[in-house]
Structures are given as structure tokens and as C-alpha cells.
Design a protein around this motif. Structure first.
Motif, PDB file in Angstrom:
ATOM      1  N   ALA A   1      46.172  37.057  23.635  1.00 16.01           N
ATOM      2  CA  ALA A   1      44.923  37.534  24.234  1.00 16.01           C
ATOM      3  C   ALA A   1      44.410  36.556  25.285  1.00 16.01           C
ATOM      4  N   LEU A   2      44.511  35.270  25.007  1.00 20.49           N
ATOM      5  CA  LEU A   2      44.032  34.261  25.948  1.00 20.49           C
ATOM      6  C   LEU A   2      44.859  34.242  27.228  1.00 20.49           C
ATOM      7  N   VAL A   3      46.176  34.342  27.100  1.00 24.11           N
ATOM      8  CA  VAL A   3      47.047  34.356  28.285  1.00 24.11           C
ATOM      9  C   VAL A   3      46.760  35.596  29.132  1.00 24.11           C
ATOM     10  N   CYS A   4      46.634  36.744  28.488  1.00 24.45           N
ATOM     11  CA  CYS A   4      46.339  37.970  29.240  1.00 24.45           C
ATOM     12  C   CYS A   4      44.975  37.884  29.916  1.00 24.45           C
ATOM     13  N   TRP A   5      43.981  37.324  29.207  1.00 23.25           N
ATOM     14  CA  TRP A   5      42.649  37.183  29.805  1.00 23.25           C
ATOM     15  C   TRP A   5      42.679  36.238  31.003  1.00 23.25           C
ATOM     16  N   MET A   6      43.419  35.124  30.881  1.00 20.71           N
ATOM     17  CA  MET A   6      43.474  34.171  31.996  1.00 20.71           C
ATOM     18  C   MET A   6      44.073  34.811  33.241  1.00 20.71           C
ATOM     19  N   LEU A   7      45.153  35.550  33.072  1.00 21.19           N
ATOM     20  CA  LEU A   7      45.759  36.192  34.244  1.00 21.19           C
ATOM     21  C   LEU A   7      44.877  37.302  34.789  1.00 21.19           C
ATOM     22  N   LEU A   8      44.176  37.999  33.911  1.00 20.62           N
ATOM     23  CA  LEU A   8      43.222  39.005  34.373  1.00 20.62           C
ATOM     24  C   LEU A   8      42.077  38.352  35.124  1.00 20.62           C
ATOM     25  N   ASN A   9      41.592  37.232  34.618  1.00 22.11           N
ATOM     26  CA  ASN A   9      40.463  36.534  35.223  1.00 22.11           C
ATOM     27  C   ASN A   9      40.847  35.864  36.537  1.00 22.11           C
ATOM     28  N   VAL A  10      42.022  35.285  36.592  1.00 18.68           N
ATOM     29  CA  VAL A  10      42.434  34.541  37.784  1.00 18.68           C
ATOM     30  C   VAL A  10      42.835  35.479  38.919  1.00 18.68           C
ATOM     31  N   PHE A  11      43.573  36.549  38.630  1.00 22.27           N
ATOM     32  CA  PHE A  11      44.133  37.363  39.702  1.00 22.27           C
ATOM     33  C   PHE A  11      43.439  38.706  39.901  1.00 22.27           C
ATOM     34  N   ALA A  12      42.692  39.180  38.924  1.00 18.21           N
ATOM     35  CA  ALA A  12      42.136  40.528  39.048  1.00 18.21           C
ATOM     36  C   ALA A  12      40.647  40.539  39.366  1.00 18.21           C
ATOM     37  N   THR A  13      39.976  39.414  39.305  1.00 13.13           N
ATOM     38  CA  THR A  13      38.545  39.385  39.604  1.00 13.13           C
ATOM     39  C   THR A  13      38.289  38.440  40.760  1.00 13.13           C
ATOM     40  N   HIS A  14      37.132  38.560  41.364  1.00 10.53           N
ATOM     41  CA  HIS A  14      36.786  37.707  42.503  1.00 10.53           C
ATOM     42  C   HIS A  14      36.005  36.505  42.011  1.00 10.53           C
ATOM     43  N   PRO A  15      36.161  35.347  42.526  1.00  9.16           N
ATOM     44  CA  PRO A  15      37.096  34.931  43.563  1.00  9.16           C
ATOM     45  C   PRO A  15      38.500  34.756  42.984  1.00  9.16           C
ATOM     46  N   ILE A  16      39.464  35.273  43.681  1.00  9.07           N
ATOM     47  CA  ILE A  16      40.848  35.236  43.225  1.00  9.07           C
ATOM     48  C   ILE A  16      41.349  33.797  43.256  1.00  9.07           C
ATOM     49  N   GLY A  17      42.030  33.400  42.190  1.00  6.48           N
ATOM     50  CA  GLY A  17      42.606  32.068  42.107  1.00  6.48           C
ATOM     51  C   GLY A  17      41.744  31.069  41.366  1.00  6.48           C
ATOM     52  N   GLU A  18      40.590  31.484  40.892  1.00  7.94           N
ATOM     53  CA  GLU A  18      39.722  30.577  40.140  1.00  7.94           C
ATOM     54  C   GLU A  18      39.396  31.189  38.786  1.00  7.94           C
ATOM     55  N   ILE A  19      39.436  30.350  37.764  1.00  3.09           N
ATOM     56  CA  ILE A  19      38.996  30.810  36.461  1.00  3.09           C
ATOM     57  C   ILE A  19      37.483  30.671  36.418  1.00  3.09           C
ATOM     58  N   SER A  20      36.828  31.756  36.108  1.00  3.21           N
ATOM     59  CA  SER A  20      35.372  31.746  36.024  1.00  3.21           C
ATOM     60  C   SER A  20      34.969  32.371  34.690  1.00  3.21           C
ATOM     61  N   TRP A  21      33.724  32.201  34.330  1.00  4.25           N
ATOM     62  CA  TRP A  21      33.225  32.756  33.088  1.00  4.25           C
ATOM     63  C   TRP A  21      31.973  33.569  33.398  1.00  4.25           C
ATOM     64  N   ALA A  22      32.068  34.855  33.174  1.00  5.27           N
ATOM     65  CA  ALA A  22      30.910  35.728  33.311  1.00  5.27           C
ATOM     66  C   ALA A  22      30.449  36.065  31.905  1.00  5.27           C
ATOM     67  N   GLY A  23      29.269  35.595  31.554  1.00  2.00           N
ATOM     68  CA  GLY A  23      28.785  35.712  30.181  1.00  2.00           C
ATOM     69  C   GLY A  23      28.647  37.132  29.681  1.00  2.00           C
ATOM     70  N   HIS A  24      28.499  38.093  30.555  1.00  2.00           N
ATOM     71  CA  HIS A  24      28.353  39.480  30.129  1.00  2.00           C
ATOM     72  C   HIS A  24      29.689  40.208  30.025  1.00  2.00           C
ATOM     73  N   ARG A  25      30.713  39.712  30.682  1.00  2.15           N
ATOM     74  CA  ARG A  25      31.971  40.428  30.794  1.00  2.15           C
ATOM     75  C   ARG A  25      33.111  39.781  30.012  1.00  2.15           C
ATOM     76  N   ASP A  26      33.288  38.497  30.137  1.00  2.00           N
ATOM     77  CA  ASP A  26      34.470  37.834  29.588  1.00  2.00           C
ATOM     78  C   ASP A  26      34.555  37.842  28.059  1.00  2.00           C
ATOM     79  N   PRO A  27      33.469  37.667  27.313  1.00  3.29           N
ATOM     80  CA  PRO A  27      33.613  37.784  25.849  1.00  3.29           C
ATOM     81  C   PRO A  27      34.095  39.176  25.424  1.00  3.29           C
TER      82      PRO A  27
END
Length: 137
Positions: free
Chosen positions: A75-101
């Protein structure tokens, strides 16, 4: 002299062992990367819900052959790739408190459901394999 025929190929077969956790995580990384890349080439990453659903299916499919301990890492690996490549800004891991949990929970539940389904299917197959094929032994 009496010849007794027995089926050799129909003996008790071994229940498949779960795949080792590092292989599941490698499959999660490669599969998620390929899936996100394909979705990006198709222009479908604008809707992250589609990417989340596709990665959840991938996590569930990997869970069928994996162990329960592999589910959080998958789950963590899939989330990281979803977060890094599928959301903006692309290429950065970010944490959106309403979405990522919610995303991590969705991916974890998918991996756990896939693992539980795989264990049930293997246990059911094992139960069927234990029954004797002939009454002479």
C-alpha cells in the motif's frame, strides 16, 4: 499376481506458498510505475480517482499471492508512486491531510482483502486436495 493401478498424478499436491515479501514489493513498484506511466500516456491522470482504483486493483492482485506482512508495504509503495507521479506538483512527495490518509487506507484495505481472499482460496484448495482418491490406502 494381481496388478493394482494407481493414479500417480492425482496424489496430494502441495498448497502454494505465499510469495516472499520483497518480491511482492518489487512487483508493486514495477506494476505501479508501469500503471501510472500508462495512465499518464493515456491522459487519464487528471482524474486521480481512476489511478487510485487501478492501483487498488493492483494491490489486491498482488495481495492474492503475498503474505499479510507485505500488505502495508504494498500500500505504501503504491501510494508513493500515486503521490509522486499522479498528483501536482509532479516529482515531489507531498501530504494532503484531507486526501492522503484516505488513499493509503483504500490501498491498504485492497491489499488486505486480496491477501485474505488468496489465503481463503488456498485453504479451500488445500482442503480439496487432502481428500483421498482411492479407498484402498
Amino acid at each position: 499376481m494381481v496388478v493394482e493401478w494407481r493414479y500417480i498424478a492425482k496424489g496430494v499436491r502441495v498448497v502454494p506458498e505465499p510469495v516472499a515479501t520483497p518480491f511482492i514489493w518489487t512487483g508493486a513498484y514495477a506494476g505501479a510505475f508501469a500503471l501510472v506511466t500508462v495512465l499518464d500516456l493515456l491522459g487519464a491522470l487528471d482524474r486521480t480517482g481512476l489511478a487510485l482504483a487501478a492501483l487498488s486493483v493492483l494491490a489486491a492482485l498482488l495481495g492474492v499471492r503475498g503474505r499479510f506482512v507485505a500488505a502495508p508495504g504494498t500500500a505504501l509503495v503504491c501510494w508513493m508512486l500515486l503521490n509522486v507521479f499522479a498528483t501536482h506538483p509532479i516529482g515531489e512527495i507531498s501530504w494532503a491531510g484531507h486526501r492522503d490518509p484516505e488513499w493509503i487506507t483504500c490501498l491498504l484495505v485492497a491489499a488486505l482483502v486480496g491477501t485474505a481472499a488468496g489465503r481463503v482460496l488456498h485453504a479451500r484448495a488445500a482442503y480439496r486436495r487432502v481428500s483421498p482418491y482411492d479407498s484402498t490406502s
